[in-house]
Design an enzyme around this catalytic site. Sequence first.
Site, PDB file in Angstrom:
ATOM      1  N   GLU A 173       0.796  -1.227   0.000  1.00 14.39           N
ATOM      2  CA  GLU A 173       0.000   0.000   0.000  1.00 14.39           C
ATOM      3  C   GLU A 173       0.830   1.280   0.000  1.00 14.39           C
ATOM      4  O   GLU A 173       0.781   2.072   0.941  1.00 14.39           O
ATOM      5  CB  GLU A 173      -0.971  -0.018   1.188  1.00 14.39           C
ATOM      6  CG  GLU A 173      -1.949  -1.164   1.018  1.00 14.39           C
ATOM      7  CD  GLU A 173      -3.062  -1.203   2.049  1.00 14.39           C
ATOM      8  OE1 GLU A 173      -4.200  -1.464   1.681  1.00 14.39           O
ATOM      9  OE2 GLU A 173      -2.777  -0.968   3.241  1.00 14.39           O
ATOM     10  N   GLU A 212      -4.448 -10.511  -0.110  1.00 17.39           N
ATOM     11  CA  GLU A 212      -5.311 -10.426   1.073  1.00 17.39           C
ATOM     12  C   GLU A 212      -6.749 -10.674   0.642  1.00 17.39           C
ATOM     13  O   GLU A 212      -7.215 -10.131  -0.344  1.00 17.39           O
ATOM     14  CB  GLU A 212      -5.246  -9.023   1.715  1.00 17.39           C
ATOM     15  CG  GLU A 212      -3.910  -8.712   2.338  1.00 17.39           C
ATOM     16  CD  GLU A 212      -3.819  -7.280   2.895  1.00 17.39           C
ATOM     17  OE1 GLU A 212      -4.834  -6.728   3.340  1.00 17.39           O
ATOM     18  OE2 GLU A 212      -2.714  -6.734   2.857  1.00 17.39           O
TER      19      GLU A 212
HETATM   20  C1  GAL Z   1      -5.356  -3.935   3.803  1.00 19.32           C
HETATM   21  C2  GAL Z   1      -3.967  -3.768   4.336  1.00 19.32           C
HETATM   22  C3  GAL Z   1      -3.764  -4.490   5.636  1.00 19.32           C
HETATM   23  C4  GAL Z   1      -4.909  -4.210   6.566  1.00 19.32           C
HETATM   24  C5  GAL Z   1      -6.199  -4.602   5.940  1.00 19.32           C
HETATM   25  C6  GAL Z   1      -7.399  -4.256   6.776  1.00 19.32           C
HETATM   26  O1  GAL Z   1      -5.683  -2.895   2.970  1.00 19.32           O
HETATM   27  O2  GAL Z   1      -3.001  -4.189   3.430  1.00 19.32           O
HETATM   28  O3  GAL Z   1      -2.573  -4.073   6.189  1.00 19.32           O
HETATM   29  O4  GAL Z   1      -4.937  -2.863   6.835  1.00 19.32           O
HETATM   30  O5  GAL Z   1      -6.359  -3.887   4.740  1.00 19.32           O
HETATM   31  O6  GAL Z   1      -7.409  -4.922   7.969  1.00 19.32           O
HETATM   32 MG    MG Z   2      -2.437  -0.078   5.101  1.00 13.58          MG
END
Ligand code: GAL
Ligand code: MG
Length: 997
Positions: A426, A491
């Site tokens: 990010e 993710e």
């Molecule tokens: C993503 C990020 C993670 C965490 C997650 C929300 O955007 O990469 O670090 O923030 O969202 O829990």
């Molecule tokens: Mg972040």
Amino acid sequence: MKQRVKKRWEDHTITGIGRREARAAFYEDTSEKISLNGQWKFLYLEAPELSPEGFMNAGTDGWDEIDVPSVWQLRGYDAMHYTDVLYLFPIHPPYVPSQNPTGIYKKNVVLTKEWLANDTVLRFHGVDSAFDVWVNGEYVGYSKVSRLPSEFDITDYVSEGDNDITVRVYKWSDGTYLEDQDMWWLSGIYRDVELINEPKNAIMDCCVNGDLDASYRNGILSMELRTKKEECTGTWQLEKEGVRIAEGVFETKECHAHVKAFVENVQTWTAETPELYTVIVRVDGHEARVRTGFRKIEIKGRNFRVNNKVILLNGINHHDYNPKEGRVVSYEQMKSDVILMKKHNINAVRCSHYPANEYFYDLCDEYGLYVIDEADLECHGFEWVENYEWITDDPEWEASYVDRSVRMVKRDRNHPCIIMWSMGNESSFGCNFRSAAKAIRELDQTRLVHYEGDSEAEVTDVYSTMYTRLKGLQEIAEYKVKGEKPHVMCEYGHSMGNGPGGLKAYQDMYRRHSRLQGGFIWEWYDHGIYTEEEGHTYYKYGGNFEDFPTNGNFCIDGMLMPDRTPSPALLEYKQVISPIEVQKVEGKNNELILTNWYDFLSLSHLYIKWWISGNEETVEEGLINELSAAPGEEQRVIIPYTAFMPQANVDYYLNVSVCYKEATAFAEKGYEISRTQFALPEHMVVLERRPAGDKLTAEEAEGILLIRNGKICVTFHTVFGKMISVEIDGKAYLTDGPQMTVYRPTIDNDMYKKDDWMNKYFIQKSSEQLEWFSYELSDEKAVVTMQKYFGCLNQSWGYVATYEYTVYPCGQVKVHLDAKTVQNGKLEPAFLPRLGVVLRADKSLQNTMWHGRGAGENYEDTLTACPIGVYRSTVDDMGTNYVFPQENGHREAVRWFSVGDGKNSMLCTMEAPYGINLSNYTDEMIEKAQHPWQLEKSGDVTIHIDYRQSGVGSNSCGEEQLEEYKVKRQDFVMTFTLLAVQAGEEINAACKKYHDD
Ligand code: GAL
Ligand code: MG
């Protein structure tokens, strides 16, 4: 002209002063080491400039003590603060607040004359965020990047006897702009510190790679060696389990040597077969051991492959985390993490969002997990000022970006487990990532480059996205977007609070489409901070330290509770990603199709344990040992069960459990990796006459109607239109009758619907108005009927709900609800959390049993790990104790349940499978509480019987409940019967069916 004072910790062009070149962490080596962990003198300051004059030389009178490794916020200094995206200061890179919390650490080390015959290296494994070092008062150097080691050669600064080491650590530095990961802001020397007694002719670095030739069977071992002496000779050996496989000598020139060796017929490393070899290198008296594995990671065709196989990653995102210590983790904890992952069928980890403690990779090598190693780099806060590329695309910051990737690669490249280098998280995209990718490739071409922020996959080898909805994923899968590179979901499945749901749909999609090579659940841990306060033990999250602004419980988003208890979600994930899928052959009850989802293993190390269950009875059982399907293949097996005589009204299920034949490194012999269940058609309906009883009477006065005989007494409110109590044999069971509800205490995954649901549609503010009430009494029964209008505050949509209660002289009450929906306006919620009724039972009824899905909590989109059976528990134990209280403890497909006091039970049998929740807390209480200890037990047991409850989805970050798991406003009918039985008689009583049912 006056100028801004230049501060070292605000200079992004410096990546370090006096720090040695990064190198691999040897698995073992013979140089002596002194651990500097333990107590250090500590002086906490509000800014570095406030350091006492000559502190690097002076004594430590009046200083505190602190243990190393630790983070000082959890030792009483500074303040705890959690943010997801926000920097805690104005964005003005590279400058940081003048109030810059600072810790000066001091430690004395006694060195002997023998020690001083060699060189002395001071190694910090991790210091957050930047620091200066002095030895015996002299300045040694400076380093940053919180999650990487820094080494200093301090040979020239040390002497025999006492030596003083002073470290000054800054909370904020220009590096902070690159360390804006979603986590607690924590500072200090939080990883190990050690002194290394390094031989004058030491092996400085040993970079080993185990490659495969075109046959994928023979190994190619290559080694880049760096020695302290310009020219020297050394030997190397390759061993496996103590057996020498190959050996040779090398000579270094200008400190470097290169070794290449061909090794026939190697045992290849994969996450499923973590075959390790050891390389032993000797130069003079120095010996280093490095573990390696032979495997090849490459892009071939449109996929990435390991050892020529297109693999699927069933992964999880992992932060270094401990509820008492913050980011300080021990080898033992990491080992139990890795074991727990393996036990839950996980095969991959992303080190989000920084290189983990070194131990972690050793464990992944050893137990078998594919790793995406990620550079310590995130500048998410820039997104929120809409200048996301600010430093990412500013060449002035290039060195800082590149340094983070390069040092990671140099530290970790010996680990066979690492299949991708990720440049960070990010931070948008720009020239500095182009440079980082180039630098990584210059160092290592044996792995792939990953970075989700490179949204066009310009410089990465894989196209990576996060939280992509299924619709978008389908387009990716069909190569409709973003070229041809293979895809990973770095993710998805946001495990915040109750959920995630709908994981099966993702897994099915990954398995169906070859472009999709899997994903990583967000995330492993709930980052709650262990707290003991006023007799309560609980876990704090953002905002609980008066930290503002904060993202509150957004850090409570893991599959492990802070105390490391697996949440129901982890069990669900285990089943969803199980490497064996068991399905039934269409139209056959005894023939199964097994699909082998392993990438490398056949099924031969597994066996099937099957049994046919009817309630608590096992009717037949057996083992099948002959599993053989090759990876990606299917196998049919016959379950040799013989016809059996079903008992009256009992449902039968075929249960198939898949287990390891032998103990593995992480699980015992017989450990179950998956469980599947199939309903069998064997069923025999037997109806009987309801027992007789004394004639019922009806008495009505002042809004109360009593229907009773010597056995049962049911009270109705004729004005409110409600059953208000049921007493059987003189014991009060029900304390409030069923009433419709469409609301559940908000779960995190519904956080974006909460406002609409609760402040616009007021689903928590429902009521029923009586339209008419009547009753009829005969010899066989009393029938009380009432029609009601159900609706929520100021809403035009609702229900005409007709309740029919049949009271039988034998002491049973049958409840029939016929609910027809109406809408007289236009607005209404897109869907509802639930459709059902709520009842209350006497609080003495704490023992529970049910026939339905269990043992753990389950919802329509989280039930694959919860087979149907008869389960026993207690009201309290049926709940899941989420760090942030919310709807929990639901069970699907319940045919009957009971609540009892150990002597007597109230049994509730259902005409169709419904969902239930049994709780000592009211919905209002759960909604209100911010922490479990704030939950106050209510005066009775709250019973929800849901016609349907919506799934939980993953919408706190990701996909909503899928359409099929959303409960829409719709007509529905529910029928259930309440009766009292003696404890122990529940199952028998539940199996009786009556003629008038
Ligand atoms: C993503 C990020 C993670 C965490 C997650 C929300 O955007 O990469 O670090 O923030 O969202 O829990
Ligand atoms: Mg972040």
